[in-house]
Design an enzyme around this catalytic site. Structure first.
Site, short mmCIF file in Angstrom:
data_model
loop_
_atom_site.label_atom_id
_atom_site.label_comp_id
_atom_site.label_asym_id
_atom_site.label_seq_id
_atom_site.Cartn_x
_atom_site.Cartn_y
_atom_site.Cartn_z
N ASN A 7 47.01 10.24 34.24
CA ASN A 7 47.84 9.98 33.18
C ASN A 7 47.09 10.56 32.06
O ASN A 7 45.95 10.00 31.54
CB ASN A 7 48.12 8.39 32.85
CG ASN A 7 48.80 8.17 31.74
OD1 ASN A 7 48.62 8.83 30.70
ND2 ASN A 7 49.62 7.00 31.89
N GLU A 34 52.65 10.66 31.69
CA GLU A 34 52.63 10.65 30.05
C GLU A 34 52.52 12.01 29.53
O GLU A 34 51.61 12.35 28.57
CB GLU A 34 51.82 9.74 29.39
CG GLU A 34 52.45 8.14 29.38
CD GLU A 34 51.51 7.27 28.39
OE1 GLU A 34 52.03 6.91 27.43
OE2 GLU A 34 50.72 6.76 28.74
N ASP A 149 50.79 6.08 37.69
CA ASP A 149 50.37 5.05 36.87
C ASP A 149 51.32 3.97 37.12
O ASP A 149 52.45 4.01 36.46
CB ASP A 149 50.30 5.67 35.39
CG ASP A 149 49.83 4.35 34.46
OD1 ASP A 149 49.65 3.02 34.87
OD2 ASP A 149 49.90 4.54 33.14
N ASN A 151 51.03 0.97 36.20
CA ASN A 151 51.13 -0.34 35.32
C ASN A 151 51.03 -1.66 36.00
O ASN A 151 51.79 -2.47 35.50
CB ASN A 151 52.07 -0.05 34.10
CG ASN A 151 51.70 0.72 33.04
OD1 ASN A 151 50.84 0.38 32.44
ND2 ASN A 151 52.66 1.71 32.71
N ASP A 220 46.04 2.73 38.41
CA ASP A 220 46.34 4.12 38.81
C ASP A 220 46.14 3.91 40.33
O ASP A 220 44.99 3.94 40.58
CB ASP A 220 45.68 5.36 38.17
CG ASP A 220 45.99 5.06 36.47
OD1 ASP A 220 46.84 5.78 36.24
OD2 ASP A 220 45.27 4.55 35.98
N ASP A 249 43.00 7.65 27.85
CA ASP A 249 42.33 6.36 28.09
C ASP A 249 42.65 6.10 29.67
O ASP A 249 41.89 5.09 30.36
CB ASP A 249 43.21 5.28 27.60
CG ASP A 249 44.80 5.69 27.31
OD1 ASP A 249 45.07 6.28 28.09
OD2 ASP A 249 45.41 4.88 26.69
N HIS A 250 42.94 7.08 30.53
CA HIS A 250 42.94 6.78 31.97
C HIS A 250 42.00 7.85 32.54
O HIS A 250 41.58 8.95 31.60
CB HIS A 250 44.36 7.08 32.63
CG HIS A 250 45.35 6.26 32.23
ND1 HIS A 250 45.93 5.26 33.16
CD2 HIS A 250 46.13 6.14 31.12
CE1 HIS A 250 46.65 4.44 32.74
NE2 HIS A 250 46.87 5.00 31.39
#
Length: 259
Positions: A7, A34, A149, A151, A220, A249-250
């Protein structure tokens, strides 16, 4: 065949960080989430210059998924089946043809917050559609995987502080149960199979020095059909990427297949 999920949190904002990682890690296939770019403005040249075939399913400013592959891509499909009215760009799949063909599905599952509410309802509905596609992949009895991802924090050991996520859509019981229903059909969670135990995360918030404290979560995932799991020879999380300049941030999560 080295296959990774990442991501990137904005392809244009993180382009150099992504390229640096590609040059170092040399994956054969990458599914991105993303990308936050429409197809027409995706920066294709740097990837094609590195020998990657590229397929995107973009959306302006939000969502967006892509597949990079140094191997040929066949039968590319965009959008998760089951809801023709769903316009969010969260699913792309293709067959990667190496020594053995592997069906690669890249996904960006809805976050679902705030929950309860319509966003959480959409998340659970999307996971029901995901399960239906997963059933089709299993029925084909061929090497296939669903990477991206999700989530979803599957269980307590996938968060440094699970109690802080108790009311979050990523950790609510319904989210974890929907993930477990898919897994229990016969998929292998690559990281859990190869890197057991707590402390292995793929996401750290930008706030409160989460990275420095290793206050992370694992959201992930790469889920493999039995035929793909039989080919798996390695797995890893490139967590050091989070500590670099202008990071997502991943971080990338990857597997190696004898394919």
């Amino acid at each position: 065949m080295k296959i990774a999920t990442f991501n990137i949190n904005g392809i244009k904002a993180r382009l150099q960080a992504l390229l640096d990682w590609l040059d170092e890690a040399a994956p054969d296939v990458v599914v991105l989430q993303e990308i936050k770019s429409v197809d027409e403005t995706f920066p294709r040249d740097p990837f094609e210059d590195r020998g990657y075939n590229l397929e995107t399913h973009g959306q302006k400013s939000f969502n967006g998924v892509a597949i990079l592959s140094k191997l040929p891509l066949e039968d590319v499909r965009r959008g998760l089946p089951g809801d023709d009215a769903d316009e969010q760009a969260r699913w792309i799949e293709a067959t990667v043809v190496g020594d053995q063909a592997v069906r690669i599905c890249g996904l960006y599952l809805p976050n679902g917050n705030p929950a309860p509410g319509p966003k959480y309802d959409y998340k659970l509905s999307w996971m029901t559609r995901l399960k239906a596609r997963a059933e089709e992949l299993l029925a084909a009895e061929e090497p296939a995987l669903m990477a991206g991802d999700y989530n979803v924090i599957p269980q307590a050991e996938d968060a440094a502080h699970p109690e802080r996520w108790a009311e979050d859509a990523l950790y609510l019981y319904e989210s974890r149960a929907a993930f477990r229903r898919i897994l229990n059909m016969g998929f292998t969670d690559a990281v859990r199979a190869r890197i057991p135990g707590p402390g292995h995360y793929s996401f750290w918030d930008y706030q409160a020095r989460a990275w420095e404290k290793n206050d992370g979560i694992r959201i992930d995932h790469l889920l493999l059909t039995p035929q793909a799991a039989d080919l798996m020879t390695g797995c890893g999380i490139d967590s050091d990427v989070r500590g670099r300049e202008k990071p997502s941030d991943h971080v990338p999560v990857w597997i190696e297949l004898a394919a």
